[in-house]
Design an enzyme around this catalytic site. Structure first.
Site, mmCIF file in Angstrom:
data_model
loop_
_atom_site.group_PDB
_atom_site.id
_atom_site.type_symbol
_atom_site.label_atom_id
_atom_site.label_comp_id
_atom_site.label_asym_id
_atom_site.label_seq_id
_atom_site.Cartn_x
_atom_site.Cartn_y
_atom_site.Cartn_z
ATOM 1 N N LYS A 190 2.767 -15.123 4.061
ATOM 2 C CA LYS A 190 3.038 -15.982 2.900
ATOM 3 C C LYS A 190 4.544 -16.262 2.907
ATOM 4 C CE LYS A 190 1.818 -18.172 -0.862
ATOM 5 N NZ LYS A 190 1.002 -19.399 -0.831
ATOM 6 N N ASP A 241 -12.728 -8.520 4.166
ATOM 7 C CA ASP A 241 -13.930 -8.606 3.328
ATOM 8 C C ASP A 241 -14.494 -10.023 3.367
ATOM 9 O OD1 ASP A 241 -13.515 -5.945 2.508
ATOM 10 O OD2 ASP A 241 -14.153 -6.382 0.452
ATOM 11 N N ASP A 289 -3.183 -18.290 2.077
ATOM 12 C CA ASP A 289 -4.122 -19.093 1.276
ATOM 13 C C ASP A 289 -4.867 -20.077 2.172
ATOM 14 O OD1 ASP A 289 -1.646 -20.323 1.637
ATOM 15 O OD2 ASP A 289 -1.549 -21.212 -0.368
ATOM 16 N N ASP A 313 -6.691 -6.600 4.250
ATOM 17 C CA ASP A 313 -7.757 -6.013 3.440
ATOM 18 C C ASP A 313 -8.639 -7.115 2.868
ATOM 19 O OD1 ASP A 313 -9.155 -4.007 1.920
ATOM 20 O OD2 ASP A 313 -8.030 -4.667 0.160
ATOM 21 N N TYR A 360 0.821 -1.210 0.000
ATOM 22 C CA TYR A 360 0.000 0.000 0.000
ATOM 23 C C TYR A 360 0.857 1.262 0.000
ATOM 24 C CZ TYR A 360 -4.684 -1.957 0.724
ATOM 25 O OH TYR A 360 -5.888 -2.583 0.565
HETATM 26 C C1 IPM Z 1 -10.591 -0.876 3.264
HETATM 27 C C2 IPM Z 1 -10.722 -0.366 1.850
HETATM 28 C C3 IPM Z 1 -9.527 0.513 1.517
HETATM 29 C C4 IPM Z 1 -8.271 -0.338 1.634
HETATM 30 C C5 IPM Z 1 -9.607 1.222 0.147
HETATM 31 C C6 IPM Z 1 -10.836 2.091 0.042
HETATM 32 C C7 IPM Z 1 -8.377 2.034 -0.132
HETATM 33 O O1 IPM Z 1 -10.850 -1.435 0.981
HETATM 34 O O2 IPM Z 1 -10.537 -0.050 4.196
HETATM 35 O O3 IPM Z 1 -10.582 -2.086 3.461
HETATM 36 O O4 IPM Z 1 -7.893 -1.019 0.682
HETATM 37 O O5 IPM Z 1 -7.669 -0.318 2.712
HETATM 38 MG MG MG Z 2 -11.031 -3.314 1.909
#
Ligand code: IPM
Ligand code: MG
Length: 316
Positions: free
Chosen positions: A186, A246, A218, A242, A136
């Site tokens: 990893k 999700d 993984d 990240d 990042y």
């Molecule tokens: C998160 C989002 C951000 C990230 C984006 C919006 C830059 O996906 O906070 O998880 O990748 O950190």
């Molecule tokens: Mg995210």
């Protein structure tokens, strides 16, 4: 208790509005809220996704409540002007290196999960995501090679102090929970991950009561759907965190349910300075329709009451 509220783009304003209503309903005597522009809306109004006024507002505040950024009309802009730079800029400039992303299934909402209810029910984990390093924040480029081929690259790197400080956050969190920590990397392929693993193992010596395991990312992705109940605290780098967060949100039931706190070293009169935001994005496809679930933002506000203002009762 000064809170800078940055609603941002898409569904950001509508979910933030609901969280602000909850905060106002608590009627806390010293709470003041002020609003600033971030993301695509800030670009359109001020020519930059993170204008100076917004940065100053964040610095003057004791906590930031953040909605979401992302605006398809900005996709063609150079990277430095894209909406996402607002959140990355704030995380970087404010030194918010520790991202806490709790995932717990709400009793009664198991049917929303992508997993079988009996598996969904077992989820109560905390992802501790490093937030100031990794690909990042490394050097990156889109370039054209001498032979005319285009190439893109992003440097993945962690210095040991960066790993150590997030490891301490994760071990302390585990100590206050079920005392299990899973470090995700990893290391079978990446040197960055090898260093990560070595440093986490060193820090473990200071937390003898926490059981540490290492897991490749993984495998972690697989275990998160196979047996999510095995996880207590998960610590990992920026990119893996990240992705896994999700994934964890759908295990719980919806990306609209996961809150987050981004913390650093700065202390205020009331607690730890932090930025609080739902883990979801701006969802432009459903913006303005009153459909977006504001729960993740409301839960983020609760994390703010807990970490930045020490108001445990109201947070609960
Ligand atoms: C998160 C989002 C951000 C990230 C984006 C919006 C830059 O996906 O906070 O998880 O990748 O950190
Ligand atoms: Mg995210």
């Amino acid at each position: 208790m000064k809170v800078a509220v940055f609603p941002g783009d898409g569904i950001g304003p509508e979910v933030t509005r609901q969280a602000v209503r909850v905060l106002e309903a608590l009627d806390l005597p010293r709470l003041t809220l002020f609003e600033g522009d971030v993301g695509g809306i800030a670009y359109h109004r001020h020519g930059h996704p993170l204008p100076r006024e917004t940065r100053d507002m964040a610095r003057a505040a004791d906590a930031v409540l953040f909605g979401a950024v992302g605006d398809p009309s900005c996709d063609g802009l150079e990277r430095a002007l894209r909406p996402e730079q607002a959140i990355l800029g704030l995380r970087g400039e404010l030194g918010l290196f520790a991202n806490l992303r709790p995932a717990k299934t709400f009793a009664g909402l198991e049917a929303m999960s992508a997993l079988r209810p009996e598996i969904a029910r077992s989820i109560d984990l905390l992802i501790v995501r490093e937030l100031n390093g990794d690909v990042y924040f490394g050097d990156k480029a889109l370039e054209t090679l001498p032979d005319g081929r285009r190439r893109g690259w992003d440097l993945m790197s962690y210095a040991e102090d960066e790993v150590r400080r997030i490891a301490h956050i994760a071990f302390s969190a585990a100590q206050g929970r079920k005392k299990r920590l899973c470090s995700v990397d990893k290391a079978n392929v990446l040197e960055t991950s090898q260093l990560w693993r070595n440093v986490v193992t060193e820090v473990a010596a200071e937390y003898p009561e926490v059981a540490l395991e290492h897991m490749y990312v993984d495998n972690a992705a697989m275990q998160l759907v196979r047996e999510p109940g095995r996880f207590d605290v998960v610590v990992t780098g920026n990119l893996f965190g990240d992705i896994l967060s999700d994934q964890a949100s759908m295990c719980v039931g919806s990306i609209g349910l996961l809150a987050s706190a981004a913390l650093g070293e700065r202390r205020t009169e009331f607690g730890t300075f932090g930025l609080y935001e739902p883990i979801h994005g701006s969802a432009p496809d459903i913006a303005g329709q009153g459909k977006a679930n504001p729960l993740a933002t409301i839960l983020s506000a609760a994390m703010m009451l807990r970490h930045s203002f020490g108001r445990e009762a109201e947070a609960g």
